[in-house]
Design a protein around this motif. Structure first.
Motif, PDB file in Angstrom:
ATOM      1  N   ASP A  90       0.832  -1.199   0.000  1.00  0.00           N
ATOM      2  CA  ASP A  90       0.000   0.000   0.000  1.00  0.00           C
ATOM      3  C   ASP A  90       0.871   1.256   0.000  1.00  0.00           C
ATOM      4  OD1 ASP A  90      -2.493  -1.190   0.075  1.00  0.00           O
ATOM      5  OD2 ASP A  90      -3.010  -0.466   2.087  1.00  0.00           O
TER       6      ASP A  90
ATOM      7  N   ASP B 168       0.479   3.675   1.824  1.00  0.00           N
ATOM      8  CA  ASP B 168       0.633   4.169   3.205  1.00  0.00           C
ATOM      9  C   ASP B 168       1.511   3.240   4.033  1.00  0.00           C
ATOM     10  OD1 ASP B 168      -1.203   2.117   3.228  1.00  0.00           O
ATOM     11  OD2 ASP B 168      -2.534   3.055   4.708  1.00  0.00           O
TER      12      ASP B 168
ATOM     13  N   HIS C  23       2.658   0.183   8.575  1.00  0.00           N
ATOM     14  CA  HIS C  23       1.482   0.440   7.739  1.00  0.00           C
ATOM     15  C   HIS C  23       0.592   1.442   8.472  1.00  0.00           C
ATOM     16  CE1 HIS C  23      -2.154  -1.454   5.402  1.00  0.00           C
ATOM     17  NE2 HIS C  23      -1.992  -0.173   5.152  1.00  0.00           N
TER      18      HIS C  23
ATOM     19  N   LEU D 128      -2.416   2.369   8.453  1.00  0.00           N
ATOM     20  CA  LEU D 128      -3.778   2.135   7.981  1.00  0.00           C
ATOM     21  C   LEU D 128      -4.777   2.972   8.771  1.00  0.00           C
ATOM     22  CD1 LEU D 128      -5.431   0.048  10.035  1.00  0.00           C
ATOM     23  CD2 LEU D 128      -3.991  -1.635   8.924  1.00  0.00           C
TER      24      LEU D 128
ATOM     25  N   LYS E 236      -3.809   9.589   7.507  1.00  0.00           N
ATOM     26  CA  LYS E 236      -2.545   9.159   6.909  1.00  0.00           C
ATOM     27  C   LYS E 236      -1.422  10.120   7.327  1.00  0.00           C
ATOM     28  CE  LYS E 236      -4.586   5.869   4.635  1.00  0.00           C
ATOM     29  NZ  LYS E 236      -4.624   4.554   5.336  1.00  0.00           N
TER      30      LYS E 236
HETATM   31 MN    MN Z   1      -3.167   1.026   3.691  1.00  0.00          MN
END
Ligand code: MN
Ligand code: UDP
Length: 264
Positions: free
Chosen positions: A103, A105, A213, A215, A219
């Motif tokens: 991802d 992020d 991460h 998540l 962000k």
């Molecule tokens: Mn993510």
């Protein structure tokens, strides 16, 4: 350089591109021997594309509307699956034999090239429901056959969480029980929010973290950062633990040192 394997990420707009650039730079900083590829959609600006090209080996535009076959049309009836659909495009990168999707992020803290020793489909448990994998980091083999099966599955069954994670967990449904070799250790996808749900475990194992991460809704790029003091500013509404703040500071260090100069 191993040219038939790549780390792959996805950014559908200029904001997620900031994350992709930090991820790509973190992989470069830890001298990966694999290619870096980013999937983008038409919404990414041309200025951002040229910056992406300076960090990634390949910038690949994908478009949900590029074909009118029946499966795709059925999918287009499900607009909630838009970004999910886009992530599935990673299976079309058949000029690579094996890839690791990450991802935009996520951030690597060290070299993680050993992930390529794993097979499709390998992923780490999700901290919210550990019998599901988290789809922010996974090992896969590009294949048009798999891609089409995934599209067909998405059109027929949708996704139980409305996103790619629900879809991929239903598709690779024996992940939880079939092969422990396909369970990546949690340190390859450490969700920053899990850090304070099990603090003793984080204190014991956290030093081995390899991939963070970020998540969830907030962000790293949503925080404010003081370029002079090199500190992430968090207001009272963000319950940032010390550890989460240090991961955020790391993200911002890379962003301010290596990415911002490219964007100016
Ligand atoms: Mn993510
Ligand atoms: N993504 C994107 N544009 C969006 C939403 C998501 O490019 O508008 C991509 C991006 O790579 C992102 C991934 O899809 O990291 C998964 O979404 P996100 O990380 O926001 O979900 P979370 O990990 O918080 O569940």
């Amino acid at each position: 350089m191993i040219t038939d394997q790549a780390f792959v990420t996805l950014a559908t707009d200029d904001v997620y591109c900031r994350g992709a650039l930090v991820l790509g730079q973190s992989l470069r900083n830890h001298t990966t021997s694999r290619k870096l590829a980013v999937l983008i959609t038409p919404g990414v600006s041309s200025g951002m594309r040229s910056v992406l090209r300076s960090v990634f080996d390949e910038v690949i535009e994908v478009d949900a509307l590029d074909s009118a076959d029946s499966v795709r049309l059925a999918l287009l009836q499900r607009p909630e699956l838009g970004v999910t659909f886009t992530k599935l495009h990673c299976w079309t990168l058949t000029h690579y034999s094996k890839c690791v999707f990450m991802d935009a992020d996520t951030l690597v803290l060290c070299n993680v090239d050993e992930l390529f020793d794993r097979e499709e489909f390998s992923a780490a448990p999700d901290s919210g429901w550990p019998d599901c994998f988290n789809s922010g980091v996974f090992v896969f083999r590009p294949s048009l056959k798999t891609y089409n099966l995934l599209l067909q599955f998405a059109a027929e069954h949708g996704s139980f969480d409305g996103g790619d994670q629900g879809l991929l967990n239903s598709f690779f449904s024996n992940w939880a029980t079939a092969d422990i070799g396909k369970h990546l250790p949690f340190i390859y996808n450490l969700s920053s929010s899990a850090v304070y749900t099990y603090v003793p475990a984080f204190n014991h194992f956290g030093r081995d973290a390899k991939v963070v991460h970020f998540l969830g809704a907030t962000k790293p790029w949503n925080y404010k950062y003081n370029l002079q003091t090199k500190r992430v500013m968090h207001d009272g509404t963000t319950s940032g633990s010390f550890h989460q703040l240090s991961f955020l500071a790391l993200w911002w260090n890379i962003y301010s040192a290596s990415i911002l100069p490219l964007l100016e």
